[in-house]
Motif scaffolding. Structure first.
Motif, PDB file in Angstrom:
ATOM      1  N   THR A 151       0.837  -1.203   0.000  1.00 11.08           N
ATOM      2  CA  THR A 151       0.000   0.000   0.000  1.00 11.08           C
ATOM      3  C   THR A 151       0.874   1.256   0.000  1.00 11.08           C
ATOM      4  OG1 THR A 151      -1.561  -1.261   1.338  1.00 11.08           O
ATOM      5  CG2 THR A 151      -1.906   1.119   1.228  1.00 11.08           C
ATOM      6  N   GLY A 159       2.447   1.846  -3.303  1.00  8.18           N
ATOM      7  CA  GLY A 159       1.430   2.385  -4.211  1.00  8.18           C
ATOM      8  C   GLY A 159       1.176   3.866  -3.972  1.00  8.18           C
ATOM      9  N   LYS A 160       1.057   4.239  -2.709  1.00 10.06           N
ATOM     10  CA  LYS A 160       0.810   5.650  -2.374  1.00 10.06           C
ATOM     11  C   LYS A 160       1.974   6.519  -2.841  1.00 10.06           C
ATOM     12  CE  LYS A 160      -1.774   4.788   1.972  1.00 10.06           C
ATOM     13  NZ  LYS A 160      -1.614   4.781   3.444  1.00 10.06           N
ATOM     14  N   GLY A 208       2.010   6.944  -6.591  1.00 14.07           N
ATOM     15  CA  GLY A 208       0.996   7.917  -6.988  1.00 14.07           C
ATOM     16  C   GLY A 208       1.479   9.343  -6.753  1.00 14.07           C
ATOM     17  N   ARG A 209       2.115   9.536  -5.617  1.00 11.37           N
ATOM     18  CA  ARG A 209       2.694  10.834  -5.276  1.00 11.37           C
ATOM     19  C   ARG A 209       3.740  11.264  -6.295  1.00 11.37           C
ATOM     20  NH1 ARG A 209       1.670  12.914   0.013  1.00 11.37           N
ATOM     21  NH2 ARG A 209      -0.335  11.945  -0.215  1.00 11.37           N
ATOM     22  N   TRP A 257      -1.751  -1.664  -7.805  1.00 14.23           N
ATOM     23  CA  TRP A 257      -1.317  -0.341  -7.338  1.00 14.23           C
ATOM     24  C   TRP A 257      -0.528   0.398  -8.422  1.00 14.23           C
ATOM     25  CZ3 TRP A 257      -2.880   2.617  -3.504  1.00 14.23           C
ATOM     26  CH2 TRP A 257      -3.452   2.041  -2.371  1.00 14.23           C
ATOM     27  N   ARG A 300      -2.884   1.769 -10.964  1.00 16.92           N
ATOM     28  CA  ARG A 300      -3.605   2.902 -10.381  1.00 16.92           C
ATOM     29  C   ARG A 300      -2.731   4.155 -10.395  1.00 16.92           C
ATOM     30  NH1 ARG A 300      -5.744   1.143  -4.682  1.00 16.92           N
ATOM     31  NH2 ARG A 300      -6.629  -0.560  -5.860  1.00 16.92           N
ATOM     32  N   ALA A 301      -1.439   3.966 -10.113  1.00 18.13           N
ATOM     33  CA  ALA A 301      -0.524   5.109 -10.045  1.00 18.13           C
ATOM     34  C   ALA A 301       0.086   5.440 -11.403  1.00 18.13           C
ATOM     35  CB  ALA A 301       0.579   4.822  -9.028  1.00 18.13           C
ATOM     36  N   SER A 310      -6.330   4.714   1.342  1.00 17.62           N
ATOM     37  CA  SER A 310      -6.368   5.201  -0.042  1.00 17.62           C
ATOM     38  C   SER A 310      -5.089   5.949  -0.423  1.00 17.62           C
ATOM     39  CB  SER A 310      -7.601   6.060  -0.272  1.00 17.62           C
ATOM     40  OG  SER A 310      -7.511   7.205   0.512  1.00 17.62           O
ATOM     41  N   LEU A 311      -5.012   6.240  -1.719  1.00 16.31           N
ATOM     42  CA  LEU A 311      -3.806   6.799  -2.319  1.00 16.31           C
ATOM     43  C   LEU A 311      -3.300   8.073  -1.612  1.00 16.31           C
ATOM     44  CD1 LEU A 311      -2.219   5.768  -4.766  1.00 16.31           C
ATOM     45  CD2 LEU A 311      -3.493   7.353  -6.191  1.00 16.31           C
ATOM     46  N   ASP A 312      -4.212   8.849  -1.068  1.00 14.23           N
ATOM     47  CA  ASP A 312      -3.816  10.135  -0.473  1.00 14.23           C
ATOM     48  C   ASP A 312      -3.426  10.054   0.997  1.00 14.23           C
ATOM     49  OD1 ASP A 312      -4.373  11.425  -2.832  1.00 14.23           O
ATOM     50  OD2 ASP A 312      -6.498  11.663  -2.315  1.00 14.23           O
TER      51      ASP A 312
END
Ligand code: GDP
Length: 296
Positions: free
Chosen positions: A111, A114-115, A118-119, A146, A149-150, A278-280
């Motif tokens: 996770t 993944g976050k 995304g960042r 992930w 998604r990113a 979640s991503l944020d």
């Protein structure tokens, strides 16, 4: 809910315990100091930290003639914040950088990768993910979800392949593409813990040797694990010489004190904290903000 609110909600238990002693009598007396020390110990901070923080605060109270407990609250937050070692370098901002994430299954490694991916995409940083958990087929699939998604590519190999070779591949591919940030996810469980540490030590060794970018080894740790988290962190640190920590699930029912105990006792900075799924939900760690949320 804002990030600070999720953190505050997660730290509710510590805050309530601390608030109780601060508002009980209002006056600072011997019972207050005893209760404070007990509360810090109960909050997973460890006996040594609890004693030293209480002693320092007691001296400050005497020196500054602070007689009401509420006058000491911010001083407590500041004193607790001083326990956290500062990071010399931010491996997610100071680029190029290669970060290997380690930690037991369920800690939140995938996770977190993944976050961060995304960042990186949002910041316009070119990023590549390495999937070095070749032990579990599901781990690679989850990482690929992930990654999609990113919008970040995942480099991996088939199940059962040598994880060190995945590290080699991802670093090589990153250099070929000129990627600035490499994030490597690893296995959290093998047949035994000794097997796991041996495998991780090998893949970290290969990554350090192959990567031209500085390599950081980051332990991802679940804040809800309590005192057991310290023993876990020590084992990883002894085997891998960690650079720092990411503490997850601080939005849950965590007491948060374990983050302080590990960071302070092992001398490891906290780079980020996870406050949701979640991503944020990933935050830059600010020791004073964190301790203020902890204290109330
Ligand atoms: P891994 O086995 O270490 O890769 O762990 P995962 O990334 O698969 O996470 C395990 C579980 O923890 C998943 O259900 C995640 O959604 C959850 N999780 C991860 N980070 C956080 C966090 O900061 N807060 C909360 N509430 N859940 C988290």
């Amino acid at each position: 809910m804002g990030l600070m609110d999720s953190l505050k909600k997660g730290l509710k238990r510590s805050r309530e315990a601390i608030n109780e002693i601060f508002y009980m009598g209002g006056e600072v007396d011997e019972d207050f100091w005893e209760d404070l020390e007990d509360t810090l110990v109960m909050g997973d901070m460890g006996a040594e930290v609890a004693l030293s923080v209480t002693d320092d605060l007691r001296e400050q109270a005497a020196r500054e003639n602070l007689v009401r407990a509420d006058q000491l609250k911010d001083a407590l937050a500041r004193r607790l914040a001083a326990e956290f070692p500062a990071a010399a370098r931010d491996p997610f901002e100071d680029l190029p950088s290669c970060v290997v994430f380690v930690g037991i299954n369920g800690a939140g490694k995938t996770t977190t990768v993944g976050k961060l991916a995304g960042r990186a995409r949002d910041a316009g940083t070119s990023c590549l993910i390495g999937g070095a958990d070749t032990f579990r087929a599901a781990a690679i699939e989850q990482l690929e979800v992930w990654g999609r998604r990113a919008g970040v590519d995942v480099i991996t190999r088939e199940r059962g392949a040598d994880p060190a070779s995945v590290c080699y591949d991802v670093v090589e591919e990153a250099e070929r593409r000129g990627s600035e940030l490499v994030l490597v996810d690893t296995a959290g469980r093998l047949h035994t813990s000794a097997d796991l540490m041996r495998e991780l030590a090998k893949l970290v060794g290969v990554t350090r040797k192959r990567s031209a970018a500085p390599v950081s080894v980051v332990l991802v740790i679940d804040a809800t694990t309590g005192q057991n988290g310290l023993a876990q962190a020590r084992e990883f640190n002894d085997a891998l010489d960690l650079d720092g920590l990411i503490v997850t699930k601080l939005d849950g029912t965590a007491r948060g004190g374990i983050a302080l105990a590990i960071s302070s006792q092992l001398g490891l900075p906290i780079y980020r904290i996870g406050v949701g799924e979640s991503l944020d939900d990933l935050q830059i760690f600010d020791a004073l903000d964190f301790c203020r949320a902890l204290v109330g």
